[in-house]
Design an enzyme around this catalytic site. Structure first.
Site, PDB file in Angstrom:
ATOM      1  N   SER A  85       0.780  -1.237   0.000  1.00 13.92           N
ATOM      2  CA  SER A  85       0.000   0.000   0.000  1.00 13.92           C
ATOM      3  C   SER A  85       0.815   1.292   0.000  1.00 13.92           C
ATOM      4  O   SER A  85       0.236   2.367   0.056  1.00 13.92           O
ATOM      5  CB  SER A  85      -0.926  -0.003   1.228  1.00 13.92           C
ATOM      6  OG  SER A  85      -0.158   0.118   2.415  1.00 13.92           O
ATOM      7  N   ASP A 126      -8.928   6.042  -4.117  1.00 12.73           N
ATOM      8  CA  ASP A 126      -9.148   7.196  -5.012  1.00 12.73           C
ATOM      9  C   ASP A 126      -7.942   7.433  -5.915  1.00 12.73           C
ATOM     10  O   ASP A 126      -8.046   8.113  -6.929  1.00 12.73           O
ATOM     11  CB  ASP A 126      -9.463   8.459  -4.194  1.00 12.73           C
ATOM     12  CG  ASP A 126      -8.324   8.913  -3.281  1.00 12.73           C
ATOM     13  OD1 ASP A 126      -7.375   8.119  -3.058  1.00 12.73           O
ATOM     14  OD2 ASP A 126      -8.379  10.044  -2.773  1.00 12.73           O
ATOM     15  N   GLU A 127      -6.790   6.859  -5.541  1.00  9.96           N
ATOM     16  CA  GLU A 127      -5.575   7.116  -6.328  1.00  9.96           C
ATOM     17  C   GLU A 127      -5.668   6.543  -7.745  1.00  9.96           C
ATOM     18  O   GLU A 127      -4.894   6.933  -8.619  1.00  9.96           O
ATOM     19  CB  GLU A 127      -4.338   6.563  -5.607  1.00  9.96           C
ATOM     20  CG  GLU A 127      -4.116   7.256  -4.284  1.00  9.96           C
ATOM     21  CD  GLU A 127      -2.696   7.132  -3.758  1.00  9.96           C
ATOM     22  OE1 GLU A 127      -1.768   6.985  -4.563  1.00  9.96           O
ATOM     23  OE2 GLU A 127      -2.529   7.180  -2.528  1.00  9.96           O
ATOM     24  N   TYR A 150       1.808   1.692  -7.627  1.00 13.56           N
ATOM     25  CA  TYR A 150       0.798   1.287  -6.637  1.00 13.56           C
ATOM     26  C   TYR A 150      -0.605   1.492  -7.200  1.00 13.56           C
ATOM     27  O   TYR A 150      -1.420   0.567  -7.247  1.00 13.56           O
ATOM     28  CB  TYR A 150       0.972   2.093  -5.336  1.00 13.56           C
ATOM     29  CG  TYR A 150      -0.256   2.072  -4.442  1.00 13.56           C
ATOM     30  CD1 TYR A 150      -0.666   0.894  -3.824  1.00 13.56           C
ATOM     31  CD2 TYR A 150      -1.025   3.229  -4.231  1.00 13.56           C
ATOM     32  CE1 TYR A 150      -1.802   0.864  -3.014  1.00 13.56           C
ATOM     33  CE2 TYR A 150      -2.158   3.205  -3.429  1.00 13.56           C
ATOM     34  CZ  TYR A 150      -2.546   2.023  -2.824  1.00 13.56           C
ATOM     35  OH  TYR A 150      -3.677   2.000  -2.038  1.00 13.56           O
ATOM     36  N   LYS A 154      -3.639  -1.192  -8.273  1.00 10.39           N
ATOM     37  CA  LYS A 154      -4.992  -1.177  -7.696  1.00 10.39           C
ATOM     38  C   LYS A 154      -6.036  -1.027  -8.813  1.00 10.39           C
ATOM     39  O   LYS A 154      -7.090  -1.667  -8.778  1.00 10.39           O
ATOM     40  CB  LYS A 154      -5.145  -0.043  -6.680  1.00 10.39           C
ATOM     41  CG  LYS A 154      -4.290  -0.150  -5.438  1.00 10.39           C
ATOM     42  CD  LYS A 154      -4.632  -1.352  -4.566  1.00 10.39           C
ATOM     43  CE  LYS A 154      -5.955  -1.211  -3.841  1.00 10.39           C
ATOM     44  NZ  LYS A 154      -6.191  -2.358  -2.909  1.00 10.39           N
ATOM     45  N   ARG A 273       8.385  13.817  -4.730  1.00 14.47           N
ATOM     46  CA  ARG A 273       8.315  12.436  -5.216  1.00 14.47           C
ATOM     47  C   ARG A 273       8.031  12.462  -6.717  1.00 14.47           C
ATOM     48  O   ARG A 273       7.221  13.268  -7.182  1.00 14.47           O
ATOM     49  CB  ARG A 273       7.168  11.778  -4.452  1.00 14.47           C
ATOM     50  CG  ARG A 273       6.630  10.519  -5.057  1.00 14.47           C
ATOM     51  CD  ARG A 273       5.232  10.211  -4.546  1.00 14.47           C
ATOM     52  NE  ARG A 273       5.198   9.650  -3.227  1.00 14.47           N
ATOM     53  CZ  ARG A 273       4.085   9.593  -2.485  1.00 14.47           C
ATOM     54  NH1 ARG A 273       2.960  10.092  -2.935  1.00 14.47           N
ATOM     55  NH2 ARG A 273       4.113   9.048  -1.312  1.00 14.47           N
TER      56      ARG A 273
HETATM   57  N1  LIG Z   1      -4.416   3.782   3.860  1.00 14.07           N
HETATM   58  C1  LIG Z   1      -5.199   4.498   3.065  1.00 14.07           C
HETATM   59  O1  LIG Z   1      -5.289   5.712   3.215  1.00 14.07           O
HETATM   60  C2  LIG Z   1      -6.027   3.815   1.990  1.00 14.07           C
HETATM   61  C3  LIG Z   1      -6.947   4.586   1.273  1.00 14.07           C
HETATM   62  C4  LIG Z   1      -7.751   3.949   0.322  1.00 14.07           C
HETATM   63  C5  LIG Z   1      -7.621   2.595   0.102  1.00 14.07           C
HETATM   64  N2  LIG Z   1      -6.704   1.868   0.799  1.00 14.07           N
HETATM   65  C6  LIG Z   1      -6.638   0.414   0.543  1.00 14.07           C
HETATM   66  O2  LIG Z   1      -7.057  -0.228   1.739  1.00 14.07           O
HETATM   67  C7  LIG Z   1      -6.370  -1.484   1.892  1.00 14.07           C
HETATM   68  C8  LIG Z   1      -5.677  -1.536   3.246  1.00 14.07           C
HETATM   69  O3  LIG Z   1      -4.772  -0.443   3.342  1.00 14.07           O
HETATM   70  P1  LIG Z   1      -3.904  -0.217   4.670  1.00 14.07           P
HETATM   71  O4  LIG Z   1      -3.538   1.209   4.707  1.00 14.07           O
HETATM   72  O5  LIG Z   1      -4.571  -0.856   5.814  1.00 14.07           O
HETATM   73  O6  LIG Z   1      -2.599  -1.059   4.270  1.00 14.07           O
HETATM   74  P2  LIG Z   1      -1.492  -1.735   5.203  1.00 14.07           P
HETATM   75  O7  LIG Z   1      -0.251  -1.718   4.397  1.00 14.07           O
HETATM   76  O8  LIG Z   1      -1.500  -1.121   6.556  1.00 14.07           O
HETATM   77  O9  LIG Z   1      -2.004  -3.244   5.377  1.00 14.07           O
HETATM   78  C9  LIG Z   1      -1.968  -4.181   4.342  1.00 14.07           C
HETATM   79  C10 LIG Z   1      -2.072  -5.565   4.973  1.00 14.07           C
HETATM   80  O10 LIG Z   1      -2.094  -6.536   3.907  1.00 14.07           O
HETATM   81  C11 LIG Z   1      -1.249  -7.621   4.279  1.00 14.07           C
HETATM   82  N3  LIG Z   1      -0.773  -8.282   3.064  1.00 14.07           N
HETATM   83  C12 LIG Z   1       0.097  -7.812   2.131  1.00 14.07           C
HETATM   84  N4  LIG Z   1       0.306  -8.742   1.188  1.00 14.07           N
HETATM   85  C13 LIG Z   1      -0.486  -9.811   1.495  1.00 14.07           C
HETATM   86  C14 LIG Z   1      -0.710 -11.080   0.890  1.00 14.07           C
HETATM   87  N5  LIG Z   1      -0.086 -11.442  -0.246  1.00 14.07           N
HETATM   88  N6  LIG Z   1      -1.578 -11.936   1.491  1.00 14.07           N
HETATM   89  C15 LIG Z   1      -2.202 -11.600   2.647  1.00 14.07           C
HETATM   90  N7  LIG Z   1      -2.018 -10.407   3.267  1.00 14.07           N
HETATM   91  C16 LIG Z   1      -1.164  -9.527   2.694  1.00 14.07           C
HETATM   92  C17 LIG Z   1      -0.130  -6.977   5.089  1.00 14.07           C
HETATM   93  O11 LIG Z   1       0.545  -7.937   5.919  1.00 14.07           O
HETATM   94  C18 LIG Z   1      -0.904  -5.932   5.886  1.00 14.07           C
HETATM   95  O12 LIG Z   1      -1.383  -6.497   7.100  1.00 14.07           O
HETATM   96  C19 LIG Z   1      -5.393  -1.577   0.721  1.00 14.07           C
HETATM   97  O13 LIG Z   1      -5.981  -2.378  -0.267  1.00 14.07           O
HETATM   98  C20 LIG Z   1      -5.257  -0.140   0.238  1.00 14.07           C
HETATM   99  O14 LIG Z   1      -4.982  -0.095  -1.143  1.00 14.07           O
HETATM  100  C21 LIG Z   1      -5.892   2.442   1.747  1.00 14.07           C
END
Ligand SMILES: NC(=O)c1ccc[n+]([C@@H]2O[C@H](COP(=O)([O-])OP(=O)(O)OC[C@H]3O[C@@H](n4cnc5c(N)ncnc54)[C@H](O)[C@@H]3O)[C@@H](O)[C@H]2O)c1
Length: 333
Positions: A85, A126-127, A150, A154, A273
């Protein structure tokens, strides 16, 4: 639907979601499949690990046999949070992003089809829309135009999910949320990084001139929106999730310094970046109108609570932070 497979549930949003969901629905059972990358942390769920309705399985969404074995237990709904992420990491090396975010999602979609799950929620971002100019908002009809590996990974997963709906009738729904903040966010992301650096009286690295705008939402509001989509979202649809709360990175950093009563002289502007999107902002009318969801958290209060959480939970972030940032000086999304 009572049996849920939540992937990536040891990460920031997934762990907040599991806590919220188990508390709210007393008859739901959750399997959390997470392979515990650097971003996954079982301590995020330490207070619920003994709950008989919750089971943690360490493993990857890319492991077809493991996913089959889990679905054989009678899972009705999959919520796919698992992902790589962090944008900066995808710029340094995109391979794992393709493997997890695209190929891993394909494994889940394909087995969800084979095992006839009732609903598949793909947690997107949203990205995928790329960068906005000064005016306007992204709607669900905006073209997908990702800038980083990234967001490209997605976007690919979103297209795969839609193709499984169109080709096989898989009941898939996609959510695209804006930037989240709240407790348990890994220290490499903008808000926790800035809070921790300010607590430690270290320089706060801000990309470019700090004018990049993000649309911020409290993680619990995101969880409430995903809950609404699980129960009422129409299959084959995309729902944008946002709290209409645009702030420049510099404004966010100044808010944090004000809360912690630290000087703005800690701000350190660093080289921008590559491909840094100028502005993201989401039109949330569809989910508000059709699913009756609306955000509850006011940003200043949510951010103050978040700062307090990091101040009180130093043990949670200290080791990870030290490993990540002793030799680097990077900032994030
Ligand atoms: N953080 C944000 O602001 C945001 C905003 C919009 C969408 N998202 C989406 O929400 C989701 C969660 O984001 P986050 O910020 O909690 O991310 P994060 O990086 O904190 O957590 C991701 C989790 O996925 C697990 N993971 C990675 N690869 C894996 C695999 N192959 N099998 C099983 N587990 C795996 C990791 O161990 C981790 O626990 C993502 O899909 C991200 O794209 C995040």
């Amino acid at each position: 639907m009572t049996n849920f497979l939540i992937t990536g549930g040891a990460g920031f949003i997934g762990s907040n979601f599991i806590r919220y969901f188990l508390n709210k629905y007393k008859n739901y059972k959750i399997i959390n499949l997470d392979n515990l990358t650097y971003a996954g942390n079982v301590n995020n769920l330490i207070n619920i690990e003994d709950n008989y309705r919750y089971k943690f399985i360490k493993g990857s969404i890319n492991d077809i046999n493991l996913v089959k074995k889990i679905l054989e237990t009678g899972v009705n709904c999959i919520i796919n949070f698992a992902a790589e992420s962090h944008v900066d990491r995808s710029i340094n090396n995109s391979q794992i992003f393709v493997k997890t975010n695209i190929l891993g999602t394909q494994v889940l979609l394909n087995e969800a089809k084979n095992y006839n799950v009732d609903k598949f929620i793909q947690i997107s971002t949203d990205e995928v829309y790329g960068s906005l100019g000064e005016k306007g908002l992204f709607t669900e009809k905006s073209p997908v135009n990702p800038s980083s590996p990234y967001s490209a990974s997605k976007a690919s997963a979103d297209f795969l999910a839609l193709s499984y709906y169109k080709s096989f009738g898989l009941p898939a729904v996609i959510t695209r949320c804006t930037n989240n903040y709240g407790p348990y966010q890994f220290p490499e992301k903008l808000i926790p990084l800035m809070i921790i650096k300010a607590i430690n009286n270290e320089y706060l690295p801000v990309y470019g001139n700090g004018e990049n705008i993000r649309d911020w939402i409290h993680v619990v509001d995101h969880c409430r929106a995903v809950d609404a989509v699980i129960h009422h979202g129409k299959v084959g649809e995309i729902y944008n999730i946002g709290a209409i709360n645009e702030k420049s990175n510099l404004e966010v950093v100044k808010f944090i310094l004000n809360i912690l009563k630290k000087s703005y002289s800690l701000i350190n502007f660093i080289e921008d970046r590559p491909g840094h999107d100028i502005r993201y902002a989401i039109d949330n009318k569809k989910i508000v109108k059709h699913l009756g969801w609306s955000p509850k958290y006011e940003f200043e209060k949510g951010l103050k609570d978040t700062v307090d959480w990091y101040v009180e939970n130093k043990h949670w972030w200290e080791i990870a932070y030290r490993k990540l940032y002793m030799k680097q000086n990077n900032s994030s999304r």
